[in-house]
Design a protein around this motif. Structure first.
Motif, PDB file in Angstrom:
ATOM      1  N   ALA A   1     -60.984 -57.158 -26.573  1.00  0.00           N
ATOM      2  CA  ALA A   1     -59.692 -56.621 -26.135  1.00  0.00           C
ATOM      3  C   ALA A   1     -58.707 -56.503 -27.283  1.00  0.00           C
ATOM      4  O   ALA A   1     -58.879 -57.114 -28.343  1.00  0.00           O
ATOM      5  CB  ALA A   1     -59.109 -57.529 -25.051  1.00  0.00           C
ATOM      6  N   THR A   2     -57.680 -55.704 -27.057  1.00  0.00           N
ATOM      7  CA  THR A   2     -56.554 -55.663 -27.982  1.00  0.00           C
ATOM      8  C   THR A   2     -55.699 -56.917 -27.765  1.00  0.00           C
ATOM      9  O   THR A   2     -55.638 -57.441 -26.657  1.00  0.00           O
ATOM     10  CB  THR A   2     -55.700 -54.401 -27.749  1.00  0.00           C
ATOM     11  N   PRO A   3     -55.025 -57.382 -28.808  1.00  0.00           N
ATOM     12  CA  PRO A   3     -54.271 -58.637 -28.693  1.00  0.00           C
ATOM     13  C   PRO A   3     -52.877 -58.461 -28.097  1.00  0.00           C
ATOM     14  O   PRO A   3     -51.875 -58.861 -28.697  1.00  0.00           O
ATOM     15  CB  PRO A   3     -54.214 -59.116 -30.145  1.00  0.00           C
ATOM     16  N   THR A   4     -52.779 -57.854 -26.911  1.00  0.00           N
ATOM     17  CA  THR A   4     -51.483 -57.797 -26.239  1.00  0.00           C
ATOM     18  C   THR A   4     -51.134 -59.206 -25.756  1.00  0.00           C
ATOM     19  O   THR A   4     -52.034 -60.024 -25.521  1.00  0.00           O
ATOM     20  CB  THR A   4     -51.507 -56.843 -25.034  1.00  0.00           C
ATOM     21  N   PRO A   5     -49.856 -59.517 -25.579  1.00  0.00           N
ATOM     22  CA  PRO A   5     -49.490 -60.857 -25.108  1.00  0.00           C
ATOM     23  C   PRO A   5     -50.176 -61.231 -23.793  1.00  0.00           C
ATOM     24  O   PRO A   5     -50.625 -62.358 -23.605  1.00  0.00           O
ATOM     25  CB  PRO A   5     -47.971 -60.782 -24.956  1.00  0.00           C
ATOM     26  N   GLY A   6     -50.255 -60.258 -22.874  1.00  0.00           N
ATOM     27  CA  GLY A   6     -50.884 -60.537 -21.593  1.00  0.00           C
ATOM     28  C   GLY A   6     -52.358 -60.855 -21.719  1.00  0.00           C
ATOM     29  O   GLY A   6     -52.868 -61.796 -21.092  1.00  0.00           O
ATOM     30  N   LEU A   7     -53.073 -60.076 -22.523  1.00  0.00           N
ATOM     31  CA  LEU A   7     -54.511 -60.306 -22.682  1.00  0.00           C
ATOM     32  C   LEU A   7     -54.788 -61.599 -23.441  1.00  0.00           C
ATOM     33  O   LEU A   7     -55.761 -62.309 -23.132  1.00  0.00           O
ATOM     34  CB  LEU A   7     -55.159 -59.116 -23.394  1.00  0.00           C
ATOM     35  N   ARG A   8     -53.963 -61.923 -24.407  1.00  0.00           N
ATOM     36  CA  ARG A   8     -54.147 -63.202 -25.114  1.00  0.00           C
ATOM     37  C   ARG A   8     -53.983 -64.369 -24.134  1.00  0.00           C
ATOM     38  O   ARG A   8     -54.712 -65.355 -24.198  1.00  0.00           O
ATOM     39  CB  ARG A   8     -53.149 -63.326 -26.261  1.00  0.00           C
ATOM     40  N   GLU A   9     -53.012 -64.242 -23.222  1.00  0.00           N
ATOM     41  CA  GLU A   9     -52.785 -65.322 -22.271  1.00  0.00           C
ATOM     42  C   GLU A   9     -53.894 -65.388 -21.228  1.00  0.00           C
ATOM     43  O   GLU A   9     -54.358 -66.478 -20.868  1.00  0.00           O
ATOM     44  CB  GLU A   9     -51.433 -65.140 -21.584  1.00  0.00           C
ATOM     45  N   SER A  10     -54.336 -64.251 -20.722  1.00  0.00           N
ATOM     46  CA  SER A  10     -55.336 -64.267 -19.650  1.00  0.00           C
ATOM     47  C   SER A  10     -56.734 -64.618 -20.159  1.00  0.00           C
ATOM     48  O   SER A  10     -57.441 -65.420 -19.545  1.00  0.00           O
ATOM     49  CB  SER A  10     -55.370 -62.914 -18.929  1.00  0.00           C
ATOM     50  N   LEU A  11     -57.137 -64.053 -21.279  1.00  0.00           N
ATOM     51  CA  LEU A  11     -58.488 -64.288 -21.795  1.00  0.00           C
ATOM     52  C   LEU A  11     -58.595 -65.605 -22.550  1.00  0.00           C
ATOM     53  O   LEU A  11     -59.673 -66.211 -22.602  1.00  0.00           O
ATOM     54  CB  LEU A  11     -58.912 -63.137 -22.705  1.00  0.00           C
ATOM     55  N   GLY A  12     -57.489 -66.042 -23.151  1.00  0.00           N
ATOM     56  CA  GLY A  12     -57.515 -67.296 -23.890  1.00  0.00           C
ATOM     57  C   GLY A  12     -58.535 -67.274 -25.019  1.00  0.00           C
ATOM     58  O   GLY A  12     -58.808 -66.239 -25.640  1.00  0.00           O
ATOM     59  N   LYS A  13     -59.156 -68.419 -25.267  1.00  0.00           N
ATOM     60  CA  LYS A  13     -60.123 -68.542 -26.357  1.00  0.00           C
ATOM     61  C   LYS A  13     -61.417 -67.787 -26.073  1.00  0.00           C
ATOM     62  O   LYS A  13     -62.233 -67.594 -26.980  1.00  0.00           O
ATOM     63  CB  LYS A  13     -60.417 -70.015 -26.616  1.00  0.00           C
ATOM     64  N   ALA A  14     -61.625 -67.369 -24.829  1.00  0.00           N
ATOM     65  CA  ALA A  14     -62.861 -66.654 -24.483  1.00  0.00           C
ATOM     66  C   ALA A  14     -62.835 -65.205 -24.954  1.00  0.00           C
ATOM     67  O   ALA A  14     -63.891 -64.569 -25.061  1.00  0.00           O
ATOM     68  CB  ALA A  14     -63.083 -66.693 -22.971  1.00  0.00           C
ATOM     69  N   GLY A  15     -61.656 -64.653 -25.229  1.00  0.00           N
ATOM     70  CA  GLY A  15     -61.565 -63.261 -25.629  1.00  0.00           C
ATOM     71  C   GLY A  15     -61.850 -63.044 -27.098  1.00  0.00           C
ATOM     72  O   GLY A  15     -61.607 -63.916 -27.935  1.00  0.00           O
TER      73      GLY A  15
END
Length: 324
Positions: free
Chosen positions: A255-269
């Motif tokens: 994923a792209t490192p948007t604030p939302g995706l960083r928060e939802s995916l966490g270390k798994a992304g």
């Protein structure tokens, strides 16, 4: 009784299914819940969906008048102004589900009518705080709560397939990155799922299969059961629900490192800048190694467990009940 003024699921599938999961949690606790759809396409008769009564526009029931029997009025997206007017007219508490950090969202909940604002992430709540600090003339909601878009893992779990998948061919979801990767990697199978909104960027490549929009209850079978890697090269995501859905099956998400995706995916992304096409290709190719894939899959399952919605749904229900 809780009444929601909403668009049908085809308008914005992620937002609508998130709202539905919140409402079915209220219904499961014994509350009477009605959803009044605001667009004509779809069924012409009322129907029950997981204990929630759905009222289509064809029945010509005036939502403004219907709110007189509501204990709580719930709204989101473009329906908030009309729902707020109805709630204000009948003296009913208004709850607004916030799906993004756009100024229009905060302006709507800052009208002085909102009894409860529901933010879908910590970063959205922080953005709301900053917005209201910069606009002191707006009335901050009386109460605010963070409820992450609920994804019940059992609803989406499947045995991963062999495709590299993008859900929603809307340009803002990164369709260009998807098509360029497919062109660069002709020996791999790609799956594209048409979105429920936005102009769809459909092209023709021999290694890409494009399927129509898939209803939420069928995503496990028709999408995640065919997916090996999920791509989310989005320009903006306030949370990124499909990533949480994919992780329920242990599917790695790039994923792209948007604030939302960083928060939802966490270390798994796995995060790659949208303009770094070489980085996207390298991230996909790294998962060719069985050990690397197994590690990424295990991390996805672990993150999915961390996102179990039980606590969020309990917080949501208590917040609604506190208004009544």
């Amino acid at each position: 009784m809780a009444k929601l003024h909403a668009y049908p699921p085809h308008h914005n599938a992620g937002a609508e299914w998130a709202a539905h999961n919140l409402l079915r949690a209220l219904a499961a606790r014994g509350h009477q819940v009605e959803v009044h759809l605001s667009e004509a396409p779809g069924p012409r008769e009322a129907f029950d969906l997981d204990g929630v009564q759905v009222i289509p526009p064809a029945l010509r029931r005036d939502f403004g008048k219907e709110t007189r029997t509501a204990g709580v009025v719930i709204s989101h997206l473009e329906n908030v102004p009309s729902a707020a007017a109805a709630a204000r007219g009948w003296g009913r508490p208004l709850v607004v589900l916030c799906h993004n950090t756009f100024p229009a969202t905060f302006k709507q909940i800052g009208s002085g009518t909102t009894a409860l604002a529901v933010y879908n992430s910590q970063w959205m709540a922080a953005a709301a705080g900053e917005y209201f600090a910069e606009h002191p003339k707006l009335a901050r909601p009386e109460r605010e709560v963070i409820v992450r878009p609920p994804v019940v893992a059992a609803d989406y779990a499947a045995s991963p397939g062999n495709c590299i998948t993008l859900i929603n061919l809307f340009v803002n979801k990164g369709s260009d990155v998807f098509w360029q990767l497919a062109e660069r990697m002709p020996g791999r199978k790609f799956l594209a799922v048409r979105g429920s909104y936005g102009e769809q960027d459909v092209r023709d490549l021999p290694n890409v299969e494009v399927v129509d929009n898939v209803p939420g209850p069928e995503m496990a079978k028709l999408v995640y059961g065919r997916t090996r890697i999920l791509l989310m090269p989005s320009e903006y995501e306030s949370w990124g629900r499909v990533g949480a859905e994919a992780m329920a099956s242990g599917i790695p998400v790039i994923a792209t490192p948007t604030p939302g995706l960083r928060e939802s995916l966490g270390k798994a992304g796995t995060f790659v800048r949208k303009d770094d096409l070489d980085g996207w290709q390298a991230a996909v190719e790294r998962l060719d190694d069985p050990a690397a894939y197994e590690t990424a899959s295990a991390a996805a399952l672990q993150r999915s467990a961390q996102l179990d919605p039980a606590a969020d749904l309990a917080r949501w229900c208590k917040a609604i009940e506190a208004l009544g």
